[in-house]
Motif scaffolding. Structure first.
Motif, PDB file in Angstrom:
ATOM      1  N   ARG A  86      -3.277   0.585   7.923  1.00  0.00           N
ATOM      2  CA  ARG A  86      -3.895  -0.744   7.927  1.00  0.00           C
ATOM      3  C   ARG A  86      -5.372  -0.700   7.550  1.00  0.00           C
ATOM      4  N   GLY A  87      -5.766   0.276   6.753  1.00  0.00           N
ATOM      5  CA  GLY A  87      -7.151   0.380   6.337  1.00  0.00           C
ATOM      6  C   GLY A  87      -7.271   0.881   4.914  1.00  0.00           C
ATOM      7  N   PRO A  88      -8.424   0.659   4.275  1.00  0.00           N
ATOM      8  CA  PRO A  88      -8.623   1.125   2.892  1.00  0.00           C
ATOM      9  C   PRO A  88      -8.536   2.646   2.797  1.00  0.00           C
ATOM     10  N   VAL A  89      -8.024   3.117   1.690  1.00  0.00           N
ATOM     11  CA  VAL A  89      -7.980   4.547   1.392  1.00  0.00           C
ATOM     12  C   VAL A  89      -8.751   4.739   0.092  1.00  0.00           C
ATOM     13  N   LEU A  90      -9.884   5.435   0.171  1.00  0.00           N
ATOM     14  CA  LEU A  90     -10.806   5.545  -0.960  1.00  0.00           C
ATOM     15  C   LEU A  90     -10.972   7.007  -1.357  1.00  0.00           C
ATOM     16  N   VAL A  91     -10.488   7.364  -2.527  1.00  0.00           N
ATOM     17  CA  VAL A  91     -10.568   8.749  -2.995  1.00  0.00           C
ATOM     18  C   VAL A  91     -11.246   8.757  -4.364  1.00  0.00           C
ATOM     19  N   GLY A  92     -12.508   9.201  -4.373  1.00  0.00           N
ATOM     20  CA  GLY A  92     -13.281   9.206  -5.610  1.00  0.00           C
ATOM     21  C   GLY A  92     -12.977  10.378  -6.525  1.00  0.00           C
ATOM     22  N   ASP A  93     -12.360  11.429  -5.996  1.00  0.00           N
ATOM     23  CA  ASP A  93     -11.972  12.582  -6.815  1.00  0.00           C
ATOM     24  C   ASP A  93     -10.667  13.126  -6.256  1.00  0.00           C
TER      25      ASP A  93
END
Length: 240
Positions: A86-93
């Motif tokens: 229920r939360g954002p998943v942020l993967v820049g690499d």
């Protein structure tokens, strides 16, 4: 400030619809806008349920829809995690966190994905799906782009509700009709056929389809069509 940002983004979405009720539905418009306004290379919106059912509602292109299908095939990935947590998943690499979702990371790298950002779509306490943004360059989503993405996820949720039918008499979007052809319809049919043929549960049948697709490196929709057309048979309860 958030109010002004939200108003700006709503205006950007409605301008893309040309001031008319979009025939393809508002989710498609929001998805296209999200891809452009956040500076990513692709975006997709999927309807999801807690029973691991998934339906692709909109995507910017075949590349993005293929990445949603990849997550469905391996049963894991950033959008799956965003829905579960229920939360954002942020993967820049993605290469740095490739062990987080090994099946997805390998497939995504093969088609040029280096960064991915997933957001849950939620109406009150009810989760309805995910917005996933894909980028070819290893670059994080920060600052205004991240703020825009979070609000666009809210707008996508509102768009999904609007597409399902309006109290003012507006028609449902094509994807929202009960008899509409779904992206994963063949998978659902093949899952039922396999479950009945082998005497196993639907969940286990879906796992068999996923395992076959993953081990042979082909889309699960292609495996499903082969099963449905009786060109592929699982002859034993242990056949992957």
């Amino acid at each position: 400030m958030d109010g002004l940002r939200r108003e700006r983004l709503w205006r950007a979405v409605t301008e893309r619809a040309g001031g008319e009720w979009p025939e393809a539905g508002w989710v498609k418009v929001v998805c296209s806008a999200a891809g452009e306004l956040t500076g990513v290379d692709g975006a997709a919106v999927s309807l999801r349920t807690e029973e691991n059912r998934q339906e692709l509602v909109a995507s910017t292109d075949v590349w993005a829809s293929g990445l949603e299908e990849l997550q469905f095939t391996v049963g894991d990935g950033p959008a799956v995690e965003a829905y579960a947590t229920r939360g954002p998943v942020l993967v820049g690499d993605l290469t740095v966190e490739e062990q987080r979702w090994p099946g997805f990371a390998d497939g995504a790298a093969a088609v040029g994905v280096r960064a991915v950002f997933a957001f849950p779509l939620q109406v009150g306490a009810i989760l309805v799906g995910t917005l996933c943004l894909y980028r070819r360059a290893p670059e994080p989503l920060i600052g205004d782009a991240l703020s825009d993405a979070l609000i666009l996820a809210e707008i996508a949720t509102t768009a999904m509700v609007s597409d399902l039918g309006h109290t003012d008499g507006r028609p449902k979007a094509p994807w929202a009709h009960v008899d509409a052809e779904g992206y994963y319809d063949d998978v659902n049919i093949a899952t039922g056929m396999l479950a009945a043929g082998l005497g196993i549960s639907l969940g286990e049948a879906l796992l068999r389809l996923r395992a076959h697709a993953f081990s042979h490196q082909i889309p699960i929709t292609e495996v499903a069509r082969l099963v449905k057309d009786r060109q592929l048979r699982f002859d034993t309860s242990t056949d992957p």
